[in-house]
Design an enzyme around this catalytic site. Structure first.
Site, PDB file in Angstrom:
ATOM      1  N   GLU A 160       0.553  28.730   9.770  1.00 31.36           N
ATOM      2  CA  GLU A 160      -0.162  29.362  10.885  1.00 31.36           C
ATOM      3  C   GLU A 160       0.405  30.735  11.255  1.00 31.36           C
ATOM      4  OE1 GLU A 160      -0.470  26.691  14.207  1.00 31.36           O
ATOM      5  OE2 GLU A 160      -2.127  25.610  13.284  1.00 31.36           O
ATOM      6  N   GLU A 316      -5.132  20.761   9.119  1.00 32.48           N
ATOM      7  CA  GLU A 316      -4.509  20.019  10.220  1.00 32.48           C
ATOM      8  C   GLU A 316      -5.547  19.694  11.274  1.00 32.48           C
ATOM      9  OE1 GLU A 316      -1.316  21.831  12.349  1.00 32.48           O
ATOM     10  OE2 GLU A 316      -0.344  22.563  10.545  1.00 32.48           O
ATOM     11  N   HIS A 367       2.936  14.063  20.302  1.00 33.24           N
ATOM     12  CA  HIS A 367       1.723  14.412  19.549  1.00 33.24           C
ATOM     13  C   HIS A 367       1.320  13.194  18.731  1.00 33.24           C
ATOM     14  CE1 HIS A 367      -0.944  16.564  16.803  1.00 33.24           C
ATOM     15  NE2 HIS A 367      -0.811  17.648  17.551  1.00 33.24           N
TER      16      HIS A 367
HETATM   17  C1  GAL Z   1      -0.200  23.392  14.710  1.00 35.37           C
HETATM   18  C2  GAL Z   1       1.056  23.550  13.865  1.00 35.37           C
HETATM   19  C3  GAL Z   1       1.708  22.203  13.604  1.00 35.37           C
HETATM   20  C4  GAL Z   1       1.780  21.393  14.859  1.00 35.37           C
HETATM   21  C5  GAL Z   1       0.403  21.237  15.428  1.00 35.37           C
HETATM   22  C6  GAL Z   1       0.342  20.371  16.667  1.00 35.37           C
HETATM   23  O1  GAL Z   1      -0.522  24.569  15.374  1.00 35.37           O
HETATM   24  O2  GAL Z   1       0.739  24.152  12.642  1.00 35.37           O
HETATM   25  O3  GAL Z   1       2.985  22.426  13.045  1.00 35.37           O
HETATM   26  O4  GAL Z   1       2.615  22.052  15.765  1.00 35.37           O
HETATM   27  O5  GAL Z   1      -0.103  22.504  15.764  1.00 35.37           O
HETATM   28  O6  GAL Z   1      -0.952  20.298  17.188  1.00 35.37           O
END
Ligand code: GAL
Length: 682
Positions: A160, A316, A367
């Site tokens: 990211e 993701e 999370h």
């Molecule tokens: C993304 C990131 C991940 C994790 C995720 C949590 O932005 O790439 O490493 O932090 O968010 O939602």
């Protein structure tokens, strides 16, 4: 004689067959005994791709002089032994403490001069030579060691870009900015012209006098800020390209990606995607937002469009709640399945997650994960297994593509310039202008692509430009050619204003679009916050908010007029027939009412929903395989059961049943129909 069987999925993202399913796995958090359980459970869930090493730099390189690859060797072998392929990260998103302490200058600095500390992640200056050298070295070490490992299916550069740090104002960044400006402008005289430094006594005698747009007493030169935005996107891209060059060199043939962040202002993804083998995206729609799926659809359409319709990868998403909003709602049962299918419906060939096993320590322990803290007795785990099984049933649609006849024009340069300070209204923000237009198209079941204003326009009948503040004459001419040849263009307000230096086009707005649109703007007339201006379109009463314009037609027909306020009686919406097509202009921001206007050009362009008779709240898209087989996705985002009429019989792939003249979708229900090839729809 050897029969050569054609590859059934010539367009697939990686060598892994079917749809991709899995997530980030950060196993360095656990003892190796746990890994054995993890891979067993991955098999149970149907996981076929995991992302490894995203945040492993400190583990891989414990200090300046040593490497520790043993654990990663064992991990990759273990995964390969269990039939799970690897998306291997270059691990460069979080430089280790030893590197930061040896090179404190690599920490990023804010516009106010504050140097950000170690202790989070993405703590690096994009222009830091020390960071770049160390990142490239690590990438090379990983590539050399694993380029021919049988588990390797995909390279994952960094993580990211632009998430936490999009710009840095340190001395090294300043030097890099000056280098970039020299390349762009050639001479300081040219820069002075471009930046309009004759105003406010801002003239520079040499490049050495130029600094980044740090916090200053008042408004900073807008072209300086615009060039800074361009530079910042390029500076991060330069880092990405440095790693990509290593991977292409040492590991040819293995595709490379970096995970994008949907429609992110900071990075010009048209430019970035030219340096990707495949586009991947991270998407975190908010379960608390009942309209989140509309925004998600928009972002997915962009991801699909970035490489001209090539399948993309949802790298993701959260299996349930995230942990970074003030209040983090879980996904109610069925929502994650529906939203995963939505990504496929809009061209993804796989859905991955953050993360595989829930952390017990660190910033993201609350999370959600594919394997929650509660383990295999959790609802989340059952959903993980069920989704994996469903994706296997849908494997045949990998490589199939959507086709749109309408495209939304998106230009990062214009976005950046639109949102500079000291404009007639600070309310003219690209996402707010775009969203109602997109929502109107989504509600009507019309599939759209995104396109840079420069095209190519082939195959499109309708181009939609909610805003084109910055527009050069050559692009305006191209758009004119598109319309004259029979295309339709719909243009939103405050367009055609400035050239690429952010200098106002002389001779009246909308500058190079004036002839095509057949009108001139006399004055911009922003609407105060909370107020609205009435607009009459035929029998319909619409409301403009935030923005209106005093326009005078020069050949265009008036379709709607303002009926209240200072502009009452003046044209609000116009159409100018040019050649075989037409150019439409909306001089105001119509918010959710914009669909009433868009219906007109949609009808003129002959564009209708993917499926006639689509009930409200049901999203429909169509993917087509190379052999003409169609996959019709039907997704019920609403709270009520819906009956969907079908055009022809097919097979519903999730249940394996034959379908007739219609089907019923439960709330959050979904269907994916295989329909035999027919004549191409017009
Ligand atoms: C993304 C990131 C991940 C994790 C995720 C949590 O932005 O790439 O490493 O932090 O968010 O939602």
């Amino acid at each position: 004689m050897t029969m050569i069987t054609p590859d059934p999925t010539p367009d697939r993202l990686t060598r892994v067959p079917g749809l991709l399913y899995g997530g980030d796995w950060n196993p360095e958090q656990w003892p190796e005994e746990v890994w054995a359980e993890d891979v067993k459970l991955m098999a149970e869930a149907g996981v076929n791709l995991v992302t490894i090493g995203v945040f492993s730099w400190a583990r891989l390189q414990p200090d300046a002089h040593s490497w520790d690859f043993g654990w990663l060797d064992r991990l990759l072998d273990l995964l390969h032994g269990h039939g799970v392929a690897v998306d291997l990260a270059t691990a460069t998103a979080s430089p280790p403490a030893w590197l930061v302490r040896a090179h404190p200058e690599l920490l990023p600095v804010t516009a106010d001069g504050v140097r950000l500390e170690f202790g989070s992640r993405q703590h690096y200056c994009p222009s830091s030579p020390a960071y770049r050298q160390a990142a490239v070295r690590l990438t090379r070490a990983l590539a050399e060691r694993y380029h021919d490992h049988p588990a390797l299916a995909l390279w994952h550069i960094h993580n990211e870009y632009g998430d936490h740090v999009q710009e840095c104002f340190c001395a090294e960044s300043a030097a890099d900015f000056r280098r970039w400006l020299r390349e762009r402008h050639g001479t300081v005289e040219e820069l002075n012209r471009s930046w309009g430094t004759a105003f406010w006594s801002q003239r520079y005698n040499s490049f050495d006098q130029i600094e980044p747009p740090r916090t200053a007493p008042g408004p900073v030169n807008p072209t300086q800020v615009l060039d800074w935005r361009r530079f910042c996107s390029d500076a991060l891209l330069a880092l990405h390209r440095a790693e990509k060059a290593v991977l292409d060199d040492v590991s040819p043939g293995v595709p490379v990606t970096t995970n994008f962040m949907s429609m992110l202002k900071a990075l010009d993804y048209w430019e970035w995607s030219r340096h990707e083998d495949l586009v991947s995206d991270d998407a975190y729609p908010d379960p608390a937002d009942p309209r989140a799926h509309v925004n998600a659809a928009m972002n997915y359409d962009l991801m699909r469009s970035l490489k001209g319709g090539q399948p993309w990868l949802l790298m993701e998403q959260a299996p349930s709640a995230v942990s970074w909003r003030p209040v983090n709602l879980p996904k109610r049962p069925g929502l994650h399945r529906l939203w995963s299918l939505q990504a496929l419906a809009r061209g993804a060939d796989g859905v991955l997650h953050f993360q595989w096993r829930a952390s017990v320590a660190g910033a993201e322990k609350f999370h959600s994960a594919m394997l929650p803290h509660r383990g295999t007795t959790a609802r989340g785990w059952r959903e993980t297994v069920a989704l994996g099984a469903e994706l296997r049933r849908l494997g045949e649609l990998a490589g199939s593509r959507l086709r749109a006849r309408a495209a939304v024009l998106l230009d990062w340069d214009s976005w950046w310039a639109l949102e500079l300070d000291d404009h007639p209204s600070a309310r003219m923000r690209w996402p707010e202008l775009l969203r109602p237009w997109y929502a109107a198209l989504h509600a009507r079941g019309i599939t759209v692509d995104f396109l840079p204003p420069t095209g190519p326009y082939d195959g499109y009948r309708l181009l939609l430009a909610p805003n084109l503040y910055l527009l050069d004459t050559a692009t305006a001419e191209r758009l004119t050619g598109f319309v004259r040849a029979g295309g339709h263009l719909v243009c939103g307000p405050f367009s055609g204003i400035a050239d690429r230096h952010d200098h106002v086009h002389p001779g009246g707005h909308p500058g190079p679009l004036r002839e095509l649109l057949g009108l001139v703007v006399d004055e911009h007339w922003p609407i105060p916050d909370g107020a609205t201006t009435a607009v009459r379109l035929g029998d319909a009463h619409l409301r403009a908010e935030h923005w209106s314009e005093w326009i005078e037609t020069e050949g265009a027909e008036t379709l709607a007029r303002y009926t209240s306020g200072e502009l009452a009686g003046l044209p609000a919406v116009t159409r100018h027939r040019q050649g075989r097509g037409s150019a439409w202009y909306l001089s105001c921001h119509l918010g959710t009412d914009v669909g009433r206007v868009l219906d007109l050009p949609l009808a003129e362009a002959g564009l209708g929903p993917e499926l006639p008779g689509l009930p409200e709240g049901v999203e429909a898209t169509r993917r087509r395989a190379a052999d003409g087989t169609e996959y019709l996705f039907l997704l019920n985002h609403g709270p009520a059961e819906r009956r969907v009429p079908l055009e022809r019989p097919g097979t519903e792939l999730l249940t394996g049943t034959a379908t007739g003249e219609g089907l019923t979708l439960a709330p959050l229900g979904a269907a994916v129909l295989r329909l035999p090839a027919t004549e191409e729809r017009p």
